[in-house]
Motif scaffolding. Sequence first.
Motif, PDB file in Angstrom:
ATOM      1  N   TYR A  22       6.429  12.056   2.738  1.00 27.28           N
ATOM      2  CA  TYR A  22       4.853  11.937   2.949  1.00 27.28           C
ATOM      3  C   TYR A  22       4.742  12.073   4.093  1.00 27.28           C
ATOM      4  N   ALA A  23       3.750  12.835   4.636  1.00 26.20           N
ATOM      5  CA  ALA A  23       3.470  13.150   6.076  1.00 26.20           C
ATOM      6  C   ALA A  23       2.697  12.365   6.567  1.00 26.20           C
ATOM      7  N   VAL A  24       2.992  10.708   7.134  1.00 26.76           N
ATOM      8  CA  VAL A  24       2.548   9.843   7.781  1.00 26.76           C
ATOM      9  C   VAL A  24       1.107  10.375   8.729  1.00 26.76           C
ATOM     10  N   LYS A  25       0.847  11.921   8.956  1.00 27.52           N
ATOM     11  CA  LYS A  25       0.130  12.297   9.983  1.00 27.52           C
ATOM     12  C   LYS A  25      -0.614  12.526   9.227  1.00 27.52           C
ATOM     13  N   ALA A  26      -0.868  12.423   7.946  1.00 27.40           N
ATOM     14  CA  ALA A  26      -1.871  13.362   7.878  1.00 27.40           C
ATOM     15  C   ALA A  26      -3.004  11.860   6.888  1.00 27.40           C
ATOM     16  N   ASN A  27      -2.500  10.801   6.480  1.00 24.75           N
ATOM     17  CA  ASN A  27      -3.049   9.906   6.290  1.00 24.75           C
ATOM     18  C   ASN A  27      -2.105   8.373   6.863  1.00 24.75           C
ATOM     19  N   ASN A  28      -2.487   7.294   7.411  1.00 26.26           N
ATOM     20  CA  ASN A  28      -2.071   7.309   8.108  1.00 26.26           C
ATOM     21  C   ASN A  28      -2.214   5.133   6.938  1.00 26.26           C
ATOM     22  N   ASN A  29      -3.053   5.508   6.729  1.00 29.92           N
ATOM     23  CA  ASN A  29      -3.386   4.354   5.499  1.00 29.92           C
ATOM     24  C   ASN A  29      -2.631   3.045   4.973  1.00 29.92           C
ATOM     25  N   LEU A  30      -2.231   2.306   5.251  1.00 32.57           N
ATOM     26  CA  LEU A  30      -1.592   1.643   4.966  1.00 32.57           C
ATOM     27  C   LEU A  30      -1.346   0.866   3.186  1.00 32.57           C
ATOM     28  N   VAL A  31      -2.230   1.274   2.557  1.00 31.71           N
ATOM     29  CA  VAL A  31      -2.174   1.008   1.095  1.00 31.71           C
ATOM     30  C   VAL A  31      -1.908   1.810   0.492  1.00 31.71           C
TER      31      VAL A  31
END
Length: 70
Positions: free
Chosen positions: A29-38
């Motif tokens: 998963y590319a953390v930069k794409a969406n850093n929503n912790l859930v």
Amino acid sequence: AWPRPADQYAAFVHCPWYTPTGLNSLPCYAVKANNNLVIMRNLAQAGCGAVLVSGNELKLAMKAGFDPKK
């Protein structure tokens, strides 16, 4: 309702054309794409890896529970 990201990840790794045997591959998963912790926590629990480009993204990934060895 939209499918959960972890459900989509599970569907991907269990589909017939995904064959990790011998490829040594890991969907990440590319953390930069969406850093929503859930979302990140659900994917980490499903076994997904994380793609990181910064120290802050590493901190978020660790907080979400991604395995640092992946």
